[in-house]
Design an enzyme around this catalytic site. Sequence first.
Site, PDB file in Angstrom:
ATOM      1  CB  CYS A  22      -1.055  -0.034   1.309  1.00  0.00           C
ATOM      2  SG  CYS A  22      -1.538   1.633   1.734  1.00  0.00           S
ATOM      3  CB  CYS A  25       0.696   1.334   4.329  1.00  0.00           C
ATOM      4  SG  CYS A  25      -0.641   0.824   4.235  1.00  0.00           S
TER       5      CYS A  25
END
Length: 97
Positions: A22, A25
């Site tokens: 991600c 992230c």
Amino acid sequence: MNYNELINSNPVVLVEFYASWCPHCQRMMPIVEQVKQLLGDSAPVYQFDIDENQSLASETGVESIPTFIIYRNGSEVWRQSGEIEGDMLYSKVEAYL
């Protein structure tokens, strides 16, 4: 130590659910590290990869990543998904200390 023990291991605990793939992230990783260092021993920070903890993510109602959850005395008191400024994340945790 199971999740329930972790969130009860300290009066205030910060949990992050993330995924290695991600991009949001990945951008949060250095920020979370910085918050961890600022908090020191006052509040532990636990990070869970949703790919390795799928049942835990669904049990805690995590629908998007990254998701940050603050627990106080084992109860959820704050939750936010998505990127967040480091100083805002730190001050959120500090407000519950």
